[in-house]
Design a protein around this motif. Structure first.
Motif: not given
Length: 202
Positions: A51, A88-90, A92, A98, A104, A121, A140, A143
């Motif tokens: 995170i 980052y992957s994702f 928020v 998201a 992924w 994330i 988050t 997700l």
């Protein structure tokens, strides 16, 4: 009696699946991402979730502002650091959505030694003193659950804050208040380093 019990279990399961599938993921083309310079595939499911907070750009509360935040982070990562893509992957946003970064199954650039074995994330905003809005935290968590359900994240994954992946004092990310919060989430662990070294964050 048995059929009633089975119905209750099935109803609970469907309610949980529906809740997880409600995550609104904004695809890359929708927020205006430029193409990555290179793509490195990542094997799933991964054992870690890391995170982050963005610090800069600040918190965004509208979809327009969150899309701009994504473009700003991609610019900084690609143009200033010469990374392959946004790290980052994702991410928020405060709009309750998201945003897909590397997704992924692509190696990220968010936590050295963990990039090829984690989903990173970013919760957009500076969460040093304040806690993100409840819906931003909920998205988050949903997700992460979606990643577990869909086989991108191991069921027994380890949840970490970014600063746990570095030497102590190297970064304040994900911010003191957010770091305090994620310690109450499932699977958070107070020790980690994938090379066998351990640092404790009590």
């Amino acid at each position: 009696m048995y059929s009633l019990l089975l119905f209750v279990i099935l109803a609970d399961f469907l309610r949980e699946v529906c809740a997880i599938s409600d995550v609104d993921i904004v695809p890359r083309d929708a927020w205006g991402a430029r193409p990555p310079y290179m793509i490195e595939a990542m094997a799933n499911p991964v054992p870690y979730v890391v995170i982050h907070h963005s610090y800069i750009p600040p918190a965004c509360n509208t979809t327009e502002d969150c899309m701009q935040a994504m473009r700003s982070m991609q610019d900084y990562h690609q143009l200033n650091h010469s990374w392959n893509d946004i790290g980052y992957s994702f991410a928020v946003g405060g709009d309750g959505r998201a945003y897909m970064g590397r997704g992924w199954d692509r190696v990220g650039a968010h936590a050295p030694k963990f990039n090829d074995k984690s989903i990173g994330i970013c919760i957009i905003g500076d969460w040093s003193a304040d806690l993100p809005p409840e819906r931003q935290l909920k998205v988050t968590q949903d997700l992460i659950e979606m990643g577990v359900r869909d086989g991108a994240i191991q069921k027994d994954y380890i949840l970490l804050g970014h600063k746990q992946t570095k030497k102590k004092g190297a970064t304040e990310c994900p911010g003191d208040r957010l770091f305090e919060e994620i310690q109450t989430w499932p699977n958070w662990q107070n020790e980690a380093l994938p090379d066998g070294k351990k640092e404790t964050f009590d």
